[in-house]
Design a protein around this motif. Structure first.
Motif, PDB file in Angstrom:
ATOM      1  N   GLU A   1      18.853  30.918 -21.920  1.00 62.21           N
ATOM      2  CA  GLU A   1      17.997  30.579 -23.062  1.00 62.21           C
ATOM      3  C   GLU A   1      17.101  31.753 -23.449  1.00 62.21           C
TER       4      GLU A   1
ATOM      5  N   LEU B   1      19.269  34.007 -25.411  1.00 63.29           N
ATOM      6  CA  LEU B   1      19.479  33.397 -26.725  1.00 63.29           C
ATOM      7  C   LEU B   1      18.263  33.596 -27.618  1.00 63.29           C
TER       8      LEU B   1
ATOM      9  N   SER C   1      13.331  23.364 -20.514  1.00 68.98           N
ATOM     10  CA  SER C   1      14.546  23.880 -21.147  1.00 68.98           C
ATOM     11  C   SER C   1      14.672  23.378 -22.579  1.00 68.98           C
ATOM     12  N   LEU C   2      14.337  22.112 -22.787  1.00 70.08           N
ATOM     13  CA  LEU C   2      14.407  21.537 -24.128  1.00 70.08           C
ATOM     14  C   LEU C   2      13.423  22.228 -25.069  1.00 70.08           C
TER      15      LEU C   2
ATOM     16  N   LEU D   1      14.884  25.450 -26.138  1.00 70.80           N
ATOM     17  CA  LEU D   1      15.965  25.243 -27.114  1.00 70.80           C
ATOM     18  C   LEU D   1      15.405  24.911 -28.494  1.00 70.80           C
TER      19      LEU D   1
ATOM     20  N   ALA E   1      14.208  28.091 -29.988  1.00 67.48           N
ATOM     21  CA  ALA E   1      15.372  28.874 -30.417  1.00 67.48           C
ATOM     22  C   ALA E   1      15.950  28.330 -31.718  1.00 67.48           C
ATOM     23  N   ALA E   2      16.011  27.001 -31.832  1.00 68.31           N
ATOM     24  CA  ALA E   2      16.548  26.384 -33.051  1.00 68.31           C
ATOM     25  C   ALA E   2      15.681  26.711 -34.256  1.00 68.31           C
TER      26      ALA E   2
END
Length: 289
Positions: A175, A178, A257-258, A261, A264-265
């Motif tokens: 992540e 990313l 982690s969520l 993400l 990142a989104a």
């Protein structure tokens, strides 16, 4: 056709890119050795005035070497975006847009070209930092000239991280990569947008227009990020904290982690919006006449 466009874009940048890479690697080695020499003089029992002056000079040059490593990335930025500007918004643009390729292919080639050279220079910077860390440590008596204790530090950190979060370390590492990649796309797309918008609205002083737009957009994004962080933290912070306090370890790691993400989104969505807006301007608003 896209492969040919990308090949010529990369060939144009590669003619001079190696200079920045060589400067980064050479400056890291020289800076580390000069700092080692300075530390040797400092540790001397009775250094004379001449050695002190040489040590001060060595330290100054070493600091300049460190700055050269950091600033070497500027050359990559200049090469990549000068290529974009000259190929689209100068007299070369008349020839560029007569090529048997769509504007979307032309723009995609410039973006991929920027991503490749950005990534390569980040690798060069990582190697430069590693060389600096290895060479700056003076060898202990009876040991080899080069110290590899930096690898021991990295290894200890990896082991400690794995013991702390287990296999989630791999997830977080993925992540993080990313996030770094998406932020790179965001930065490239923002600069492309500012160059394009500045070239459309300003027939003269385009450089000033680009700089002004870049700082304006950067300021707006910074304010939006701060406002969004404050807003989300205010509404969801207490609930998120309560969730973590009453969650099992795996659930806690999954929540972190969520969050990564989601970040990142958001970055990816903004980068895509900037890219799409630039493509729209190139297709609908650009007029070289």
């Amino acid at each position: 056709m896209f492969k040919k466009l990308l090949k010529y874009d990369m060939r144009s940048v590669s003619k001079y890119w190696w200079i920045g890479a060589a400067i980064s690697l050479g400056a890291s080695v020289m800076g580390a050795l000069l700092m080692r020499f300075f530390m040797y003089i400092v540790d001397s029992e009775e250094p004379n005035t001449f050695l002190i002056l040489i040590g001060i000079f060595s330290m100054i040059v070493a600091i300049l070497c460190v700055l050269a490593v950091a600033l070497s990335f500027v050359l990559t930025i200049v090469l990549v975006f000068v290529r974009f500007y000259k190929h689209f918004f100068t007299d070369e643009g008349y020839l560029t847009f007569t090529l048997p390729a769509s504007r979307s292919a032309l723009f995609l080639s410039k973006t991929v070209n920027a991503v490749i050279w950005y990534s390569l220079h980040f690798v060069v910077l990582a190697v430069s930092i590693l060389l600096f860390a290895i060479l700056i440590v003076p060898p202990e008596e009876g040991q080899f000239f080069i110290q590899f204790s930096v690898f021991e530090v990295i290894g200890d950190w990896l082991v400690a991280s794995w013991e702390l979060v287990g296999a989630w370390f791999i997830v977080y590492a993925f992540e993080a990569l990313l996030l770094a990649f998406l932020y790179m796309i965001f930065t490239i797309s923002l600069i492309h947008l500012c160059i394009t918008f500045g070239s459309i609205i300003a027939k003269k002083a385009r450089l000033l227009a680009f700089i002004g737009l870049y700082y304006a957009f950067s300021t707006v994004f910074s304010m939006l990020v701060q406002f969004g962080t404050f807003l989300v933290g205010g509404f969801m912070g207490p609930g998120f904290s309560f969730l973590l306090e009453n969650a099992a370890k795996n659930q806690e790691y999954a929540a972190y982690s969520l969050v990564l993400l989601i970040i990142a989104a958001v970055i990816g969505a903004i980068a895509f919006a900037l890219y799409s807006l630039t493509q729209y301007l190139l297709d609908r608003k650009l007029n070289l006449a």
